[in-house]
Write a protein that holds these residues in place. Structure first.
Motif, short mmCIF file in Angstrom:
data_model
loop_
_atom_site.label_atom_id
_atom_site.label_comp_id
_atom_site.label_asym_id
_atom_site.label_seq_id
_atom_site.Cartn_x
_atom_site.Cartn_y
_atom_site.Cartn_z
N GLU A 136 -5.46 30.20 6.75
CA GLU A 136 -6.70 29.52 7.10
C GLU A 136 -7.47 29.22 5.82
O GLU A 136 -7.73 30.12 5.02
N SER A 176 0.12 32.83 9.29
CA SER A 176 -0.88 31.77 9.34
C SER A 176 -1.75 31.75 8.10
O SER A 176 -1.95 32.77 7.42
N GLU A 189 -4.94 23.55 13.31
CA GLU A 189 -6.21 23.52 14.01
C GLU A 189 -7.29 23.19 12.99
O GLU A 189 -7.46 23.92 12.01
N GLN A 222 4.78 35.31 13.38
CA GLN A 222 4.22 34.12 12.75
C GLN A 222 3.40 34.46 11.51
O GLN A 222 3.01 35.59 11.29
N ASP A 249 1.76 23.28 13.90
CA ASP A 249 0.67 24.04 14.49
C ASP A 249 -0.54 24.02 13.56
O ASP A 249 -0.63 24.84 12.63
N ARG A 279 -6.58 25.72 9.99
CA ARG A 279 -5.71 26.87 10.23
C ARG A 279 -4.31 26.35 10.54
O ARG A 279 -4.13 25.51 11.43
N MET A 280 -3.34 26.85 9.77
CA MET A 280 -1.96 26.38 9.93
C MET A 280 -1.06 27.58 10.21
O MET A 280 -1.23 28.63 9.59
N THR A 281 -0.15 27.42 11.12
CA THR A 281 0.70 28.54 11.48
C THR A 281 2.18 28.16 11.44
O THR A 281 2.54 27.05 11.86
N TRP A 282 2.99 29.04 10.91
CA TRP A 282 4.44 28.84 10.86
C TRP A 282 5.14 30.04 11.50
O TRP A 282 4.66 31.18 11.38
#
Lengths: 113, 145
Positions: B77, B75, B121, B73, B119, B132-135
């Motif tokens: 932030e 991410s 937060e 992944q 995803d 915080r974004m996650t791919w």
């Protein structure tokens, strides 16, 4: 890339051609342009977004602001856009229900409802 | 340690730089090409929000973007240093309309982020907040001759 703006009048419609990126830095220029047009008595606007590479929520805010202004004069604000990545932003924010979105300037100019 | 860390003065003209850097690092990390547009937009929204919070709060500290490549992944932030107060802190009637307009824009940005990224937060506290974004990433496959 910066924002480019040009206007053209067709009948009672004013076409605003926008190119480049509409974001927090450039959106104020678009806002000024729309405010100026409405102040000068152009109440039926067609914003051609075919040359737009990037649009964010600040840009959406400016378009909504423009719509509010023209509506105060019983005017209209139509968009021309065929780019999927730009259309997606209108969809996820629910703004496809707020703006009439056309596939060409000709279609937007001919639209009356 | 983060793959790439970026700090920029809370000015609108730097948001584009953050978008370009984030997209470039995401591409290298193996984020799908089709998703890069979303990464660019989401980072732009998060940075725009942070810049707005710093400017409105008169905060001179920079906005921080941390890009982290992990095994499967990637991410991002985006952190701000704008302290959040409990709702109702503000004196009644003080700067009402202006405050509402700012809140509306802020919410529109968050709406775009949550519409784009699965995803996400969002945290906020008295020392600032972060998004915080996650791919997911596809590991690059090495083809042997």
């Amino acid at each position: 890339m910066d924002l480019s703006l040009s206007t053209e009048t067709i009948g009672d419609r004013t076409i605003v051609r926008v190119g480049g990126e509409i974001d927090v830095y450039t959106a104020p220029k678009l806002r000024e342009q729309l405010v100026e047009l409405v102040n000068d008595g152009s109440f039926h606007l067609v914003v051609d977004m075919e040359g737009v590479d990037f649009l964010d929520s600040t840009g959406l805010g400016v378009l909504v602001g423009g719509l509010k202004r023209v509506r105060a004069h019983e005017g209209s604000l139509r968009l021309v856009c065929n780019q999927e990545r730009i259309l997606k932003i209108f969809r996820i924010t629910g703004l496809t229900k707020v703006f009439p979105i056309h596939t060409s300037v000709e279609e937007a100019v001919a639209a009356t409802d | 340690m983060a793959t790439v860390e970026l700090r920029f003065s809370a000015l609108p003209e730097h948001v584009r730089t953050a978008r370009l850097v984030a997209a470039a690092v995401a591409r290298r990390a193996g984020v799908d090409e089709a998703v890069l547009d979303e990464v660019r937009l989401a980072v732009g929204e998060a940075c725009t929000r942070a810049v707005g919070l710093h400017q409105n709060g008169g905060i001179t500290a920079p906005v921080k973007v941390v890009l982290t490549e992990e095994e499967k992944q990637f991410s991002i932030e985006v952190g701000d240093e704008a302290p959040r107060h409990a709702p109702g802190d503000r004196a009644p009637g003080a700067a009402g309309d202006e405050q509402d307009a700012e809140t509306e824009e802020d919410e529109m940005g968050l709406a775009v982020i949550s519409g784009l990224v699965d995803d996400v937060e969002v945290t906020a506290g008295e020392h600032g907040g972060s998004i915080r974004m996650t791919w997911p990433t596809t590991p690059s496959v090495t083809v042997l001759p």
